[in-house]
Design a protein around this motif. Structure first.
Motif, PDB file in Angstrom:
ATOM      1  N   TYR A 271      10.448  12.812 -11.358  1.00 60.22           N
ATOM      2  CA  TYR A 271       9.957  11.535 -10.815  1.00 60.22           C
ATOM      3  C   TYR A 271      10.923  10.996  -9.758  1.00 60.22           C
ATOM      4  O   TYR A 271      10.502  10.606  -8.663  1.00 60.22           O
ATOM      5  CB  TYR A 271       9.792  10.547 -11.973  1.00 60.22           C
ATOM      6  CG  TYR A 271       9.466   9.138 -11.572  1.00 60.22           C
ATOM      7  CD1 TYR A 271       8.255   8.829 -10.956  1.00 60.22           C
ATOM      8  CD2 TYR A 271      10.359   8.094 -11.807  1.00 60.22           C
ATOM      9  CE1 TYR A 271       7.954   7.533 -10.582  1.00 60.22           C
ATOM     10  CE2 TYR A 271      10.057   6.794 -11.443  1.00 60.22           C
ATOM     11  CZ  TYR A 271       8.865   6.522 -10.844  1.00 60.22           C
ATOM     12  OH  TYR A 271       8.576   5.231 -10.472  1.00 60.22           O
ATOM     13  N   MET A 272      12.230  11.032 -10.058  1.00 56.89           N
ATOM     14  CA  MET A 272      13.221  10.497  -9.115  1.00 56.89           C
ATOM     15  C   MET A 272      13.263  11.325  -7.827  1.00 56.89           C
ATOM     16  O   MET A 272      13.297  10.770  -6.729  1.00 56.89           O
ATOM     17  CB  MET A 272      14.611  10.453  -9.766  1.00 56.89           C
ATOM     18  CG  MET A 272      14.751   9.299 -10.734  1.00 56.89           C
ATOM     19  SD  MET A 272      16.433   9.045 -11.287  1.00 56.89           S
ATOM     20  CE  MET A 272      16.650  10.394 -12.402  1.00 56.89           C
TER      21      MET A 272
ATOM     22  N   ASP B 240       2.133   9.149  -6.072  1.00 53.59           N
ATOM     23  CA  ASP B 240       2.430  10.568  -5.838  1.00 53.59           C
ATOM     24  C   ASP B 240       3.531  11.045  -6.791  1.00 53.59           C
ATOM     25  O   ASP B 240       3.411  12.105  -7.416  1.00 53.59           O
ATOM     26  CB  ASP B 240       2.895  10.804  -4.383  1.00 53.59           C
ATOM     27  CG  ASP B 240       1.745  10.703  -3.388  1.00 53.59           C
ATOM     28  OD1 ASP B 240       0.585  10.612  -3.834  1.00 53.59           O
ATOM     29  OD2 ASP B 240       2.010  10.698  -2.171  1.00 53.59           O
ATOM     30  N   ALA B 241       4.608  10.238  -6.899  1.00 52.10           N
ATOM     31  CA  ALA B 241       5.743  10.627  -7.753  1.00 52.10           C
ATOM     32  C   ALA B 241       5.314  10.695  -9.220  1.00 52.10           C
ATOM     33  O   ALA B 241       5.683  11.626  -9.943  1.00 52.10           O
ATOM     34  CB  ALA B 241       6.889   9.640  -7.573  1.00 52.10           C
ATOM     35  N   MET B 242       4.519   9.703  -9.657  1.00 51.03           N
ATOM     36  CA  MET B 242       4.057   9.694 -11.051  1.00 51.03           C
ATOM     37  C   MET B 242       3.135  10.885 -11.328  1.00 51.03           C
ATOM     38  O   MET B 242       3.213  11.499 -12.391  1.00 51.03           O
ATOM     39  CB  MET B 242       3.305   8.397 -11.353  1.00 51.03           C
ATOM     40  CG  MET B 242       4.201   7.213 -11.517  1.00 51.03           C
ATOM     41  SD  MET B 242       3.199   5.753 -11.816  1.00 51.03           S
ATOM     42  CE  MET B 242       4.407   4.481 -11.657  1.00 51.03           C
ATOM     43  N   GLY B 243       2.269  11.194 -10.357  1.00 54.79           N
ATOM     44  CA  GLY B 243       1.353  12.331 -10.512  1.00 54.79           C
ATOM     45  C   GLY B 243       2.111  13.643 -10.645  1.00 54.79           C
ATOM     46  O   GLY B 243       1.808  14.466 -11.520  1.00 54.79           O
ATOM     47  N   ILE B 244       3.131  13.805  -9.809  1.00 54.93           N
ATOM     48  CA  ILE B 244       3.943  15.038  -9.857  1.00 54.93           C
ATOM     49  C   ILE B 244       4.716  15.103 -11.183  1.00 54.93           C
ATOM     50  O   ILE B 244       4.748  16.141 -11.846  1.00 54.93           O
ATOM     51  CB  ILE B 244       4.906  15.106  -8.645  1.00 54.93           C
ATOM     52  CG1 ILE B 244       4.102  15.309  -7.357  1.00 54.93           C
ATOM     53  CG2 ILE B 244       5.915  16.242  -8.802  1.00 54.93           C
ATOM     54  CD1 ILE B 244       4.882  15.065  -6.076  1.00 54.93           C
ATOM     55  N   ALA B 245       5.310  13.955 -11.584  1.00 55.76           N
ATOM     56  CA  ALA B 245       6.087  13.928 -12.837  1.00 55.76           C
ATOM     57  C   ALA B 245       5.180  14.210 -14.040  1.00 55.76           C
ATOM     58  O   ALA B 245       5.558  14.973 -14.938  1.00 55.76           O
ATOM     59  CB  ALA B 245       6.782  12.581 -12.994  1.00 55.76           C
ATOM     60  N   LEU B 246       3.996  13.598 -14.046  1.00 52.06           N
ATOM     61  CA  LEU B 246       3.066  13.819 -15.163  1.00 52.06           C
ATOM     62  C   LEU B 246       2.586  15.274 -15.195  1.00 52.06           C
ATOM     63  O   LEU B 246       2.586  15.924 -16.240  1.00 52.06           O
ATOM     64  CB  LEU B 246       1.869  12.866 -15.053  1.00 52.06           C
ATOM     65  CG  LEU B 246       0.816  12.986 -16.148  1.00 52.06           C
ATOM     66  CD1 LEU B 246       1.391  12.579 -17.494  1.00 52.06           C
ATOM     67  CD2 LEU B 246      -0.396  12.120 -15.830  1.00 52.06           C
TER      68      LEU B 246
ATOM     69  N   ASP C  17       0.813  -1.229   0.000  1.00 49.50           N
ATOM     70  CA  ASP C  17       0.000   0.000   0.000  1.00 49.50           C
ATOM     71  C   ASP C  17       0.845   1.278   0.000  1.00 49.50           C
ATOM     72  O   ASP C  17       0.617   2.186  -0.791  1.00 49.50           O
ATOM     73  CB  ASP C  17      -0.884   0.051   1.255  1.00 49.50           C
ATOM     74  CG  ASP C  17      -1.922  -1.044   1.275  1.00 49.50           C
ATOM     75  OD1 ASP C  17      -1.978  -1.818   0.306  1.00 49.50           O
ATOM     76  OD2 ASP C  17      -2.673  -1.115   2.269  1.00 49.50           O
ATOM     77  N   LEU C  18       1.810   1.332   0.911  1.00 46.03           N
ATOM     78  CA  LEU C  18       2.606   2.552   1.069  1.00 46.03           C
ATOM     79  C   LEU C  18       3.483   2.808  -0.157  1.00 46.03           C
ATOM     80  O   LEU C  18       3.564   3.943  -0.643  1.00 46.03           O
ATOM     81  CB  LEU C  18       3.471   2.452   2.337  1.00 46.03           C
ATOM     82  CG  LEU C  18       4.396   3.643   2.606  1.00 46.03           C
ATOM     83  CD1 LEU C  18       3.606   4.938   2.761  1.00 46.03           C
ATOM     84  CD2 LEU C  18       5.249   3.396   3.845  1.00 46.03           C
ATOM     85  N   GLN C  19       4.123   1.737  -0.647  1.00 45.42           N
ATOM     86  CA  GLN C  19       4.989   1.902  -1.819  1.00 45.42           C
ATOM     87  C   GLN C  19       4.179   2.346  -3.041  1.00 45.42           C
ATOM     88  O   GLN C  19       4.639   3.152  -3.845  1.00 45.42           O
ATOM     89  CB  GLN C  19       5.726   0.588  -2.131  1.00 45.42           C
ATOM     90  CG  GLN C  19       6.676   0.131  -1.036  1.00 45.42           C
ATOM     91  CD  GLN C  19       7.767   1.148  -0.740  1.00 45.42           C
ATOM     92  OE1 GLN C  19       8.206   1.857  -1.629  1.00 45.42           O
ATOM     93  NE2 GLN C  19       8.180   1.235   0.507  1.00 45.42           N
ATOM     94  N   LYS C  20       2.953   1.802  -3.164  1.00 45.71           N
ATOM     95  CA  LYS C  20       2.077   2.222  -4.273  1.00 45.71           C
ATOM     96  C   LYS C  20       1.746   3.704  -4.150  1.00 45.71           C
ATOM     97  O   LYS C  20       1.721   4.431  -5.133  1.00 45.71           O
ATOM     98  CB  LYS C  20       0.777   1.403  -4.267  1.00 45.71           C
ATOM     99  CG  LYS C  20       0.907   0.070  -4.949  1.00 45.71           C
ATOM    100  CD  LYS C  20      -0.420  -0.657  -4.944  1.00 45.71           C
ATOM    101  CE  LYS C  20      -0.228  -2.080  -5.436  1.00 45.71           C
ATOM    102  NZ  LYS C  20      -1.331  -2.957  -5.089  1.00 45.71           N
ATOM    103  N   LYS C  21       1.476   4.140  -2.916  1.00 44.10           N
ATOM    104  CA  LYS C  21       1.144   5.556  -2.703  1.00 44.10           C
ATOM    105  C   LYS C  21       2.335   6.445  -3.077  1.00 44.10           C
ATOM    106  O   LYS C  21       2.166   7.471  -3.749  1.00 44.10           O
ATOM    107  CB  LYS C  21       0.741   5.795  -1.236  1.00 44.10           C
ATOM    108  CG  LYS C  21       0.413   7.258  -0.958  1.00 44.10           C
ATOM    109  CD  LYS C  21      -0.006   7.500   0.455  1.00 44.10           C
ATOM    110  CE  LYS C  21       0.020   8.980   0.814  1.00 44.10           C
ATOM    111  NZ  LYS C  21      -0.460   9.895  -0.226  1.00 44.10           N
ATOM    112  N   ILE C  22       3.538   6.035  -2.656  1.00 41.87           N
ATOM    113  CA  ILE C  22       4.740   6.818  -2.971  1.00 41.87           C
ATOM    114  C   ILE C  22       4.932   6.890  -4.491  1.00 41.87           C
ATOM    115  O   ILE C  22       5.214   7.955  -5.052  1.00 41.87           O
ATOM    116  CB  ILE C  22       5.982   6.203  -2.263  1.00 41.87           C
ATOM    117  CG1 ILE C  22       5.874   6.380  -0.753  1.00 41.87           C
ATOM    118  CG2 ILE C  22       7.275   6.843  -2.772  1.00 41.87           C
ATOM    119  CD1 ILE C  22       6.914   5.621   0.059  1.00 41.87           C
ATOM    120  N   GLN C  23       4.735   5.746  -5.163  1.00 39.34           N
ATOM    121  CA  GLN C  23       4.876   5.707  -6.624  1.00 39.34           C
ATOM    122  C   GLN C  23       3.816   6.581  -7.297  1.00 39.34           C
ATOM    123  O   GLN C  23       4.117   7.337  -8.217  1.00 39.34           O
ATOM    124  CB  GLN C  23       4.714   4.260  -7.131  1.00 39.34           C
ATOM    125  CG  GLN C  23       5.886   3.370  -6.842  1.00 39.34           C
ATOM    126  CD  GLN C  23       7.054   3.594  -7.787  1.00 39.34           C
ATOM    127  OE1 GLN C  23       6.926   4.180  -8.847  1.00 39.34           O
ATOM    128  NE2 GLN C  23       8.226   3.119  -7.390  1.00 39.34           N
TER     129      GLN C  23
END
Lengths: 135, 66
Positions: free
Chosen positions: A123-124, A81-87, A73-79
């Motif tokens: 993203y990174m 969030d990062a994808m949303g910001i990058a997009l 759950d947590l790793q998915k949320k981190i991913q």
């Protein structure tokens, strides 16, 4: 520190994703430089190289989906969030960059590679911030 | 959301890594839930409920409803 079964599985998926990504980027280099330096602008070989690149890209995307589905759950949320910001920054930054080109406020043509680098770096950085936030 | 995860883990003599292994998540996730930085999904909450043989409400308390 003890490694959990979950972490072992995620490491395996991450390694597979890295292999697919390496194959895809290698095929991108082949399709980019091959026509000029290896097969002397042969159209059939160039089409095959582009098709190979697209197929390996598809494989990379499918592996990425499998990798994300296996996260907790947590790793998915981190991913996410990062994808949303990058997009988001990619779309906004990319369109602003395009506007700068269209309105001739920059002397060079807008290059897609700058946008890809910008989105990758965003993203990174977002991933690192996310990992630090929930440490 | 408040939770009793740290206390329950101590009662069962589990380390964070033990609990993470039993729940199929990372140790970082267990730590984040214990510190109240992250709320688990319903399936993960049910896994905890089954593991500690308690209802979800006995593990998690919604501060907004109190």
């Amino acid at each position: 520190m003890k490694t959990t079964n979950w972490e072992i599985q995620v490491k395996k998926n991450t390694k597979k994703l890295a292999i697919w990504t390496a194959l895809w980027t290698s095929s991108m280099a082949l399709a980019t430089f091959g026509p000029k330096f290896i097969w002397d602008e042969n159209t059939i070989l160039t089409i095959l190289a582009v098709l190979l690149n697209a197929l390996l890209g598809l494989g990379m995307i499918l592996m990425n989906i499998r990798h994300i589905n296996a996260l907790d759950d947590l790793q998915k949320k981190i991913q996410l969030d990062a994808m949303g910001i990058a997009l988001g920054t990619g779309v906004v930054g990319g369109l602003s960059y395009s506007l700068l080109d269209i309105t001739n406020l920059i002397s060079n043509d807008a290059e897609i590679s700058f946008l890809v680098i910008f989105m990758s770096v965003t993203y990174m950085i977002s991933l690192l911030i996310g990992q630090k936030r929930y440490k | 959301m408040k939770n009793r995860l740290k206390v329950l883990r101590a009662e069962y003599n589990f380390t964070q890594a033990d609990l993470a292994n039993k729940l199929g998540v990372s140790r970082q996730t267990v730590n984040a839930i214990e510190k109240g930085k992250f709320d688990p999904s319903l399936p993960l909450a049910f896994k905890m409920s089954k593991l500690f043989q308690l209802s979800i409400e006995e593990i998690f308390q919604n501060e907004e409803l109190e």
